[in-house]
Design an enzyme around this catalytic site. Structure first.
Site, PDB file in Angstrom:
ATOM      1  N   LYS A  95      47.294  19.902  10.158  1.00  0.00           N
ATOM      2  CA  LYS A  95      47.780  19.958  11.658  1.00  0.00           C
ATOM      3  C   LYS A  95      49.165  19.439  11.660  1.00  0.00           C
ATOM      4  O   LYS A  95      49.218  18.241  11.463  1.00  0.00           O
ATOM      5  CB  LYS A  95      46.822  19.384  12.522  1.00  0.00           C
ATOM      6  CG  LYS A  95      47.076  19.259  13.981  1.00  0.00           C
ATOM      7  CD  LYS A  95      46.483  18.733  14.803  1.00  0.00           C
ATOM      8  CE  LYS A  95      46.918  18.480  16.323  1.00  0.00           C
ATOM      9  NZ  LYS A  95      46.359  17.590  17.258  1.00  0.00           N
ATOM     10  N   GLY A 156      45.603  13.382  25.637  1.00  0.00           N
ATOM     11  CA  GLY A 156      44.737  12.418  25.824  1.00  0.00           C
ATOM     12  C   GLY A 156      44.488  12.015  27.573  1.00  0.00           C
ATOM     13  O   GLY A 156      43.886  11.224  28.030  1.00  0.00           O
ATOM     14  N   ALA A 182      44.652  19.386  23.067  1.00  0.00           N
ATOM     15  CA  ALA A 182      44.977  18.404  23.975  1.00  0.00           C
ATOM     16  C   ALA A 182      44.860  18.724  25.365  1.00  0.00           C
ATOM     17  O   ALA A 182      45.048  19.953  25.884  1.00  0.00           O
ATOM     18  CB  ALA A 182      46.687  18.160  23.678  1.00  0.00           C
ATOM     19  N   GLY A 183      44.359  17.768  26.119  1.00  0.00           N
ATOM     20  CA  GLY A 183      44.189  17.917  27.493  1.00  0.00           C
ATOM     21  C   GLY A 183      42.720  18.430  27.948  1.00  0.00           C
ATOM     22  O   GLY A 183      42.318  18.264  29.177  1.00  0.00           O
ATOM     23  N   ASN A 204      39.121  15.446  21.473  1.00  0.00           N
ATOM     24  CA  ASN A 204      39.149  14.099  20.853  1.00  0.00           C
ATOM     25  C   ASN A 204      38.749  13.145  21.901  1.00  0.00           C
ATOM     26  O   ASN A 204      37.582  12.692  22.298  1.00  0.00           O
ATOM     27  CB  ASN A 204      40.342  13.744  20.104  1.00  0.00           C
ATOM     28  CG  ASN A 204      40.342  12.514  19.635  1.00  0.00           C
ATOM     29  OD1 ASN A 204      39.250  11.525  19.841  1.00  0.00           O
ATOM     30  ND2 ASN A 204      41.014  11.901  18.819  1.00  0.00           N
ATOM     31  N   THR A 205      39.591  13.003  22.863  1.00  0.00           N
ATOM     32  CA  THR A 205      39.670  11.922  24.022  1.00  0.00           C
ATOM     33  C   THR A 205      38.291  12.170  24.932  1.00  0.00           C
ATOM     34  O   THR A 205      37.702  11.413  25.436  1.00  0.00           O
ATOM     35  CB  THR A 205      40.746  11.896  24.851  1.00  0.00           C
ATOM     36  OG1 THR A 205      41.911  11.537  24.136  1.00  0.00           O
ATOM     37  CG2 THR A 205      40.664  11.006  25.848  1.00  0.00           C
TER      38      THR A 205
END
Length: 258
Positions: A95, A156, A182-183, A204-205
């Site tokens: 990545k 995040g 992301a997001g 992830n987050t």
């Protein structure tokens, strides 16, 4: 019917890609198993050999690793980090992240194009993380990227699909897998992304910050599958006005009128 996600020479049954950056290592395997993820990212600084806990010891051996170039600020730095991951046994899929500011943490699209060319020439299967720009995506495709990973919103942030319209352009026009990265903050947002026709979602987050990470991983697994099924099934039309769900012929009113 099989529905395989193909990224370069790799194939996956799951469209849930898990980022490992914010997880406690003791919970990582349970989150992976509950979400049925088959591809997991890792920052190479966590795959260390200096006597500390090594993330590689907590990842099931049947998973495909997706090391990222986190920390790279130039194409040459990204190439060095990717080579290090390959030497550590993480494989040739990478990545690609190049982020040059510490305030917004937005990817540098133009350095990412440059780095994609270098990495592809060096034999890597490259998944570049980028802001969803049509022309940049075309350049990444021409450079040999195996997939495009546009951000949904600030990394995040859990703010969801703030760039939805631009991601849709990539889905419609780019002949590579589109993976939202992301997001994404909720299972509903992941489902919405999959309904648009994106090929996978990376999380992830949203999982790592949940009260029950294992249960949240399961929720995302089901949401991603539901969104994919809805896309393949073909979403129904949207009308501006009401339309009866059953024909009016044969109703009491039409009978009396006749």
């Amino acid at each position: 019917m099989s529905d395989i996600l193909k990224i370069g020479k790799y194939e996956f049954n799951s469209r849930f890609i898990l980022g490992s950056g914010k997880f406690s290592l003791s919970l990582l395997e349970a989150v992976i198993n509950e979400g049925e993820a088959e591809l997991i990212t890792l920052a190479l600084r966590r795959a260390n050999n200096d006597g500390q806990e090594n993330i590689l010891d907590f990842i099931p051996k049947n998973l495909t690793l997706l090391p990222n170039t986190s920390g790279a600020r130039t194409a040459q730095e990204a190439l060095r980090i990717a080579r290090l991951g390959r030497e550590l046994g993480c494989g040739d899929m990478v990545k690609l992240e190049i982020i040059c500011d510490s305030k917004y943490l937005l990817p540098d699209n133009y350095k990412t194009i440059e780095a994609t060319k270098l990495l592809v020439e060096d034999g890597f299967t490259v998944l570049p993380y980028c802001y969803p720009d049509f022309y940049v995506a075309k350049e990444l495709e021409s450079a040999g990227a195996a997939a495009i990973m546009p951000l949904g919103s600030f990394i995040g942030s859990n703010r969801g699909l703030q760039t939805k319209d631009f991601i849709q352009i990539l889905v419609d026009e780019i002949n590579l897998p589109i993976i939202v990265d992301a997001g994404i903050g909720t299972p509903a947002q992941a489902c919405e992304a999959m309904q648009m026709g994106v090929d996978a979602v990376m999380l992830n987050t949203a999982v790592a910050s949940a009260k029950d990470m294992v249960l949240m991983s399961r929720a995302f697994k089901h949401a991603i599958k539901a969104g994919r099924d809805a896309y393949l099934g073909g979403l129904g039309r949207v009308l501006e006005k009401a339309e009866a769900s059953s024909p009016l012929d044969g109703t009491l009113t039409s009978f009396l009128e006749n």
